[in-house]
Design an enzyme around this catalytic site. Structure first.
Site, PDB file in Angstrom:
ATOM      1  N   GLN A   1      86.831 156.293  23.329  1.00  0.00           N
ATOM      2  CA  GLN A   1      86.510 155.003  22.714  1.00  0.00           C
ATOM      3  C   GLN A   1      85.871 155.306  21.362  1.00  0.00           C
ATOM      4  O   GLN A   1      84.683 155.613  21.269  1.00  0.00           O
ATOM      5  CB  GLN A   1      85.571 154.215  23.616  1.00  0.00           C
ATOM      6  CG  GLN A   1      86.093 154.013  25.040  1.00  0.00           C
ATOM      7  CD  GLN A   1      87.302 153.082  25.088  1.00  0.00           C
ATOM      8  OE1 GLN A   1      87.188 151.891  24.831  1.00  0.00           O
ATOM      9  NE2 GLN A   1      88.464 153.635  25.420  1.00  0.00           N
TER      10      GLN A   1
ATOM     11  N   GLY B   1      84.557 143.005  26.399  1.00  0.00           N
ATOM     12  CA  GLY B   1      85.275 144.273  26.449  1.00  0.00           C
ATOM     13  C   GLY B   1      85.595 144.838  25.075  1.00  0.00           C
ATOM     14  O   GLY B   1      85.382 144.207  24.037  1.00  0.00           O
ATOM     15  N   HIS B   2      86.157 146.060  25.095  1.00  0.00           N
ATOM     16  CA  HIS B   2      86.430 146.743  23.825  1.00  0.00           C
ATOM     17  C   HIS B   2      87.493 146.012  23.002  1.00  0.00           C
ATOM     18  O   HIS B   2      88.416 145.412  23.519  1.00  0.00           O
ATOM     19  CB  HIS B   2      86.832 148.202  24.069  1.00  0.00           C
ATOM     20  CG  HIS B   2      88.019 148.401  24.956  1.00  0.00           C
ATOM     21  ND1 HIS B   2      88.267 149.581  25.614  1.00  0.00           N
ATOM     22  CD2 HIS B   2      89.051 147.577  25.298  1.00  0.00           C
ATOM     23  CE1 HIS B   2      89.387 149.472  26.314  1.00  0.00           C
ATOM     24  NE2 HIS B   2      89.865 148.270  26.134  1.00  0.00           N
ATOM     25  N   ASN B   3      87.283 146.064  21.693  1.00  0.00           N
ATOM     26  CA  ASN B   3      88.208 145.488  20.712  1.00  0.00           C
ATOM     27  C   ASN B   3      88.263 143.964  20.710  1.00  0.00           C
ATOM     28  O   ASN B   3      89.116 143.378  20.039  1.00  0.00           O
ATOM     29  CB  ASN B   3      89.628 146.043  20.880  1.00  0.00           C
ATOM     30  CG  ASN B   3      89.695 147.528  20.567  1.00  0.00           C
ATOM     31  OD1 ASN B   3      89.583 148.350  21.479  1.00  0.00           O
ATOM     32  ND2 ASN B   3      89.857 147.869  19.313  1.00  0.00           N
TER      33      ASN B   3
ATOM     34  N   SER C   1      90.469 143.338  23.693  1.00  0.00           N
ATOM     35  CA  SER C   1      91.408 142.943  22.638  1.00  0.00           C
ATOM     36  C   SER C   1      91.703 141.449  22.589  1.00  0.00           C
ATOM     37  O   SER C   1      92.640 141.031  21.900  1.00  0.00           O
ATOM     38  CB  SER C   1      92.715 143.730  22.741  1.00  0.00           C
ATOM     39  OG  SER C   1      92.477 145.116  22.584  1.00  0.00           O
TER      40      SER C   1
END
Length: 345
Positions: free
Chosen positions: A209, A250-252, A270
């Protein structure tokens, strides 16, 4: 009940003139009259200010002993004799400003506690308060006037803008925060996102990450909420956005400005949220979808597809509000018809 002075220092008593300036309101009372604080309609006394922003509480207004009530013009005639009407356009907002006038945020106590652990190359701005056992990593840059609470951890290279407040036991890494950002106790910013790949033999290998978290000016992150750093790009929380307690981002994920994410909501990786999106409690948004600006997601909704701008959705899977209730009405009608058929048989 009155505000407990053990926890909330008071700037009162304050004059009606000062209160009207904070509220942006009008009142026919004596400008020099002084008030000691704020309280609910049910318990306010003649030296206290209250407010009404919901017709549901009109019975409480009729019986209140408050010295003054912040209220909209349309309801001002229902303020009882002996109570001043402070007439404003937005009572809840105006009362909040009055309450803050009486009980401003605790003033900073500039200085570094002797138990704090600060890297030699960290840069600490003027007037910062660094609490007991706080940890500030190598190369971190802390803007002027920041408050770093007890046991807070700031990772290597993190940048905080002017006037940020990090409450006890929160942590932030791999992140750049703007001005006035607030992290409440236990908030977690910048940890590794939930990314992994499955191997042919059924194991999981963590995907690096390598992104950051970017927190816009005046964001607030609630207690025990988590914002994961991006995998390849960045996770972005837009300026002025607010996360309640126990929210997962969450990521992005990227949000626009002024978004609201309520307790136990979860935003998968995302997902893209436009400006001023509202996500109610316990709702979930699937990854890689887009929520348009001004959309509102109802409580416990499960959003699996894009939502157009200014659209309200509820249910799981989420439907536009009107379609959802039409479907519920049809189901109820169908159920009633089946019951009637069963009785006839």
């Amino acid at each position: 009940m009155a505000v407990d002075p053990r926890f909330f220092a008071s700037a009162g008593p304050l004059s009606l003139t000062e209160i009207l300036a904070a509220a942006g309101g009008q009142c026919e009372g004596d400008p020099a009259r002084r008030f000691t604080g704020v309280a609910p309609l049910q318990s306010a006394g003649p030296d206290e200010v209250s407010f009404l922003d919901n017709r549901k509480y009109l019975p409480s207004l009729a019986e209140t002993k408050a010295g003054a009530v912040v209220i909209a013009d349309a309801l001002a005639r229902q303020v009882p004799p002996g109570t001043l009407a402070i007439i404003v356009q937005a009572p809840y907002l105006a009362f909040g400003r009055v309450a803050r006038l009486f009980h401003p945020p605790a003033a900073l106590r500039p200085g570094i506690h002797p138990t704090a652990v600060i890297a030699v190359d960290a840069v600490i701005g003027e007037g910062c308060e660094i609490g007991p056992y706080a940890v500030i990593g190598a190369g971190a840059r802390i803007g002027p006037g920041c408050m770093i609470g007890a046991h807070a951890v700031i990772g290597d290279g993190v940048e905080l803008g002017e006037g940020c407040r990090l409450h006890p036991h929160c942590s932030i890494s791999h992140a750049v925060a703007g001005r006035g950002v607030v992290l409440h106790p236990g908030a977690r910013i910048g940890q590794e996102g939930f990314g992994f790949a499955a191997t042919p033999d059924g194991r999981f290998e963590t995907m690096p990450q390598l992104g950051r978290v970017l927190l816009g000016d005046f964001c607030e992150i609630g207690a025990n909420s988590c914002v994961d750093r991006g995998s390849q790009g960045d996770t972005v929380i837009g300026p002025g956005s607010r996360l309640d307690n126990l929210v997962q981002v969450g990521h992005n994920v990227r949000t626009g400005r002024g978004c609201i994410l309520v307790g136990q909501a979860g935003i998968a990786g995302s997902a893209l949220l436009g400006d001023y999106v509202q996500v109610a409690a316990q709702s979930g948004i699937a990854g890689h979808i887009e929520i348009g600006s001004g959309a509102r997601i109802g409580a416990q909704a499960g959003v699996m597809n894009d939502v157009p701008a200014k659209t309200d959705v509820i249910g799981s899977p989420a439907w536009p509000v009107r379609e959802f209730w039409r479907a519920i009405a049809r189901l109820r009608k169908l159920g009633s018809a089946q019951q009637d058929e069963g009785k006839a048989g």
